[in-house]
Design a protein around this motif. Structure first.
Motif, PDB file in Angstrom:
ATOM      1  N   ILE A 225       0.854  -1.180   0.000  1.00 29.37           N
ATOM      2  CA  ILE A 225       0.000   0.000   0.000  1.00 29.37           C
ATOM      3  C   ILE A 225       0.894   1.236   0.000  1.00 29.37           C
ATOM      4  O   ILE A 225       1.883   1.272   0.737  1.00 29.37           O
ATOM      5  CB  ILE A 225      -0.900   0.032   1.258  1.00 29.37           C
ATOM      6  CG1 ILE A 225      -1.608  -1.327   1.450  1.00 29.37           C
ATOM      7  CG2 ILE A 225      -1.904   1.185   1.191  1.00 29.37           C
ATOM      8  CD1 ILE A 225      -2.575  -1.706   0.361  1.00 29.37           C
ATOM      9  N   GLY A 226       0.571   2.207  -0.809  1.00 24.10           N
ATOM     10  CA  GLY A 226       1.397   3.416  -0.847  1.00 24.10           C
ATOM     11  C   GLY A 226       0.968   4.306  -1.990  1.00 24.10           C
ATOM     12  O   GLY A 226      -0.213   4.646  -2.092  1.00 24.10           O
ATOM     13  N   GLY A 227       1.928   4.643  -2.842  1.00 24.55           N
ATOM     14  CA  GLY A 227       1.658   5.568  -3.947  1.00 24.55           C
ATOM     15  C   GLY A 227       0.832   4.941  -5.056  1.00 24.55           C
ATOM     16  O   GLY A 227       0.378   3.805  -4.972  1.00 24.55           O
ATOM     17  N   HIS A 228       0.716   5.707  -6.118  1.00 25.81           N
ATOM     18  CA  HIS A 228      -0.199   5.330  -7.192  1.00 25.81           C
ATOM     19  C   HIS A 228       0.496   4.519  -8.293  1.00 25.81           C
ATOM     20  O   HIS A 228      -0.086   4.294  -9.346  1.00 25.81           O
ATOM     21  CB  HIS A 228      -0.769   6.608  -7.812  1.00 25.81           C
ATOM     22  CG  HIS A 228       0.323   7.468  -8.389  1.00 25.81           C
ATOM     23  ND1 HIS A 228       1.047   8.341  -7.612  1.00 25.81           N
ATOM     24  CD2 HIS A 228       0.867   7.505  -9.631  1.00 25.81           C
ATOM     25  CE1 HIS A 228       1.981   8.902  -8.367  1.00 25.81           C
ATOM     26  NE2 HIS A 228       1.884   8.412  -9.592  1.00 25.81           N
ATOM     27  N   GLN A 229       1.758   4.099  -8.056  1.00 26.68           N
ATOM     28  CA  GLN A 229       2.482   3.383  -9.109  1.00 26.68           C
ATOM     29  C   GLN A 229       1.717   2.125  -9.523  1.00 26.68           C
ATOM     30  O   GLN A 229       0.972   1.546  -8.735  1.00 26.68           O
ATOM     31  CB  GLN A 229       3.890   2.973  -8.626  1.00 26.68           C
ATOM     32  CG  GLN A 229       4.842   4.130  -8.383  1.00 26.68           C
ATOM     33  CD  GLN A 229       4.764   4.643  -6.948  1.00 26.68           C
ATOM     34  OE1 GLN A 229       3.868   4.281  -6.198  1.00 26.68           O
ATOM     35  NE2 GLN A 229       5.705   5.509  -6.604  1.00 26.68           N
ATOM     36  N   GLU A 230       1.959   1.683 -10.732  1.00 24.71           N
ATOM     37  CA  GLU A 230       1.275   0.501 -11.271  1.00 24.71           C
ATOM     38  C   GLU A 230      -0.250   0.651 -11.108  1.00 24.71           C
ATOM     39  O   GLU A 230      -0.946  -0.282 -10.751  1.00 24.71           O
ATOM     40  CB  GLU A 230       1.771  -0.791 -10.613  1.00 24.71           C
ATOM     41  CG  GLU A 230       3.252  -1.071 -10.816  1.00 24.71           C
ATOM     42  CD  GLU A 230       3.603  -1.303 -12.284  1.00 24.71           C
ATOM     43  OE1 GLU A 230       4.372  -0.470 -12.814  1.00 24.71           O
ATOM     44  OE2 GLU A 230       3.122  -2.257 -12.898  1.00 24.71           O
TER      45      GLU A 230
END
Lengths: 400, 295
Positions: A225-230
């Protein structure tokens, strides 16, 4: 030591020089962050998109169905967890006894968390019986997870048929295709697979990169869980160089799929030569097997001693013997197949690649008889005496 | 890949003393072999000895080993160590002696050295007509059923090598290395052994009786236990004279003791005390024991 003869490609592979070439600019020149709003980062984002196209092409999948990961272990963990969250009310899971540790150990942990897990058995060739899957699966089964082909024996499972059974019961179907990508053609357009794991370093890309195929429409929940990558499905700044490498490697793998026949010929040449040594046998399903893999049991001698002897000639292979792992127990795969102990401890896997040459295979065939002979001369067990046959029976009983 | 010493690799690639020993059918010379392990366990050693009966001495030793690099090297090392020594001296060879000869073994591979020591004992016991099964299991409970390891084997290796963790026990005798369900039991056993280091005299007395009843040679561990008990008896006398004694080490039949206080400072009393202790130890433990005072 003479030049290395690398026949351990199911463990890892040489990075293709073209892959290295493709990667280098992304370690030196184009170091921007693909998420950045400037064109310096943006051009890296474009390169990632290109890599996604290349990987999707190898799997005959859509670009949006590819998530880049850090390795096969991450892919498998992500897929299995995603399947559980997709159908939270279902508490039964199905896998096989011969999976990679990153699948088996996760399932063992899930058992402790209250899930019921069925571990499908294999026969003496390491092959599944789909009747067993049919008997085990219920409407409460959230997931069927199995490898496409076994890393130790190369035995290929009937995944599409298994997937059809999973579909009937509404279970998610996950396949660990780490050993298959680049060796057998894959076509996700006509597949029953929902989630599929691949790993870069098994197909001539560097270590530290992999991909997870997620069928469009699947209710996917990320592990990280974290940034919007992928597209929010795998947070964390992308391993840009690794991904570029995986893309290039996928493109090359696609081109080289036609060469697999040559690889198979060399494998068969090696296998035939090794089987000419007395008291040897193939571990695996000869009819349904990866074209690059052979696993041979050299009876009455121990695998680690064989590997160290091969090492003297610069030959790299691997063994399912207990002594190579330090775990004291020989390979769970070969044990699940019910192999007799006479064979179990002396099993050696040779796995070829597109770089393997006939001269290399012939070199192995030149030195192997002497190695086996020397170790058998050292061994107190050098023939099928009654007392050792008893061990064989015990092994078979143990497998039941 | 394992980090093997040069010596291990050398004895693996160029093993010394491999093979069996033919019985020469010669007067005064006996040939015997001892065997441990099995193909199921993944390693096995058949150790052959040629013994000069009169001198009770090992004339030749050879091995046949099924196993990994370190199993083959340990077997070869063992044969090199024991050639030319007496059987009594050979019984004092521990697995550590084998490992040391090899310049050390990875801890996970220590069981290879234990296998050597056990095969040696099996061969000598067989030659002397001592029932191996009795020794091996001694009615001790089977702790690890995966590898068939009895409580007594674990005890021995824990005491001889000062092991403190389950992982170490697994590396030395494989116990706990299979399904690992006996881990807690091994843990308890290690704790019990540590407590027992403060052995009660009654327990040692029982050990003497067992050893005598089975007419078997004393192991170094037993010797240490027995020597300790006897020294406990001697100590009050020394304390009364302002001195004390402490067991330093037992090497073969040599008992090394540290004499303290009043006893340690005076050379004549040292000699007297040394002799007094020696007489007691010879009487109570083994007639061949020699006491040496170390500072």
């Amino acid at each position: 030591m003479s030049a290395v003869i690398y026949l351990d490609n199911n463990a890892t592979t040489q990075v293709d020089p073209e892959v290295v070439e493709a990667i280098l600019p992304y370690l030196t020149q184009y170091y921007g962050n693909p998420s950045s709003m400037h064109s310096f980062g943006g051009q890296v984002g474009k390169a990632l998109k290109q890599a996604r196209v290349q990987v999707a092409a190898l799997l005959s999948a859509e670009e949006s169905e590819i998530i880049f990961t850090s390795c096969g272990t991450e892919g498998n963990n992500t897929a299995i967890r995603a399947a559980l969250t997709a159908q939270p009310d279902r508490k039964h899971l199905i896998t096989t006894q011969v999976e990679h540790a990153c699948v088996l150990n996760l399932f063992k942990q899930l058992e402790k968390q209250g899930y019921t897990v069925t571990y499908l058995s294999v026969d003496h060739k390491g092959q599944l019986d789909l009747m067993e899957l049919e008997a085990a699966i219920t409407g409460n089964t959230a997931l069927v997870s199995m490898m496409y082909a076994n890393n130790e024996t190369g035995t290929v499972f009937p995944v599409e048929q298994a997937g059809a059974i999973a579909k009937e019961y509404g279970a998610t179907f996950h396949v660990d295709a780490v050993q298959v990508a680049g060796k057998l053609p894959l076509n996700m357009k006509i597949s029953t697979i929902d989630l599929m794991t691949i790993s870069g370093h098994k197909l001539h890309a560097p270590k530290g990169v992999g991909a997870l195929y997620v069928r469009r429409g699947f209710r996917f929940r990320p592990l990280l869980i974290g940034g919007h990558q992928e597209r929010g499905r795998r947070a964390g700044t992308e391993n840009v160089a690794g991904i570029i490498g995986l893309g290039k490697a996928a493109e090359l793998a696609q081109l080289h799929l036609a060469d697999v026949a040559t690889e198979k010929k060399l494998r068969d040449r090696l296998e035939k030569g090794l089987l000419a040594i007395p008291n040897t046998e193939i571990n695996g399903d000869r009819k349904n097997r990866l074209p690059n893999t052979t696993n041979i049991g050299f009876k009455y001698i121990e695998g680690e001693a064989i590997l160290l002897s091969l090492d003297q000639y610069g030959i790299c292979a691997s063994s399912g013997s207990a002594c190579t792992s330090g775990s004291l127990e020989p390979s769970h795969v070969l044990r699940a197949m019910g192999l007799p102990y006479t064979t179990l401890h002396g099993s050696i896997r040779f796995s070829l690649s597109r770089y393997t040459t006939e001269a290399e295979v012939d070199r192995v065939l030149e030195v192997m008889p002497g190695i086996v002979e020397r170790l058998r001369a050292l061994s107190p067990f050098n023939n099928d005496q009654a007392e050792w046959l008893q061990d064989r029976e015990e092994a078979l009983v143990g497998a039941v | 890949m394992w980090d093997y010493s040069e010596k291990v690799l050398d004895l693996f690639y160029n093993p010394k003393n491999q093979g069996a020993i033919e019985d020469p059918n010669q007067d005064g010379v006996a040939v015997v072999f001892g065997e441990v392990g099995s193909i199921a366990c993944g390693d096995a050693l058949r150790l052959h000895l040629k013994i000069e009966v009169e001198a009770d001495k090992i004339l030749d030793a050879r091995f046949q080993t099924f196993g990994c690099t370190s199993a083959i090297a340990s077997s070869s090392a063992l044969t090199e160590i024991i050639k030319g020594i007496t059987l009594d001296a050979a019984l004092n060879i521990s697995n550590r002696d084998i490992a040391n000869y090899l310049g050390g073994l990875p801890e996970e591979k220590m069981h290879c050295s234990v296998m050597g020591q056990e095969a040696l004992e099996a061969a000598i016991f067989k030659y002397r007509g001592i029932e191996v099964e009795q020794h091996e299991d001694d009615d001790g409970a089977l702790i690890c059923s995966c590898f068939g390891v009895s409580e007594n084997r674990i005890r021995r290796v824990v005491i001889e090598n000062n092991l403190t963790t389950v992982e170490q026990v697994t590396s030395y005798v494989k116990a706990g290395g299979g399904c690992s369900s006996c881990g807690a039991e091994i843990e308890d056993l290690i704790a019990a052994i540590q407590q027992e280091k403060e052995l009660t005299a009654s327990r040692v007395a029982a050990e003497i009786a067992t050893a005598q009843a089975q007419n078997r040679p004393l192991t170094t561990v037993q010797k240490i236990n027995l020597v300790q008990t006897v020294l406990q008896e001697v100590r009050p006398m020394l304390l009364a004279d302002g001195g004390d004694v402490e067991l330093y080490d037992v090497e073969g039949d040599t008992v090394k003791v540290v004499l303290k206080g009043a006893c340690g400072s005076c050379s004549s009393s040292t000699a007297t005390l040394k002799n007094a202790i020696e007489v007691r130890l010879r009487e109570r433990v083994l007639p061949t024991l020699i006491v040496e005072a170390v500072s």
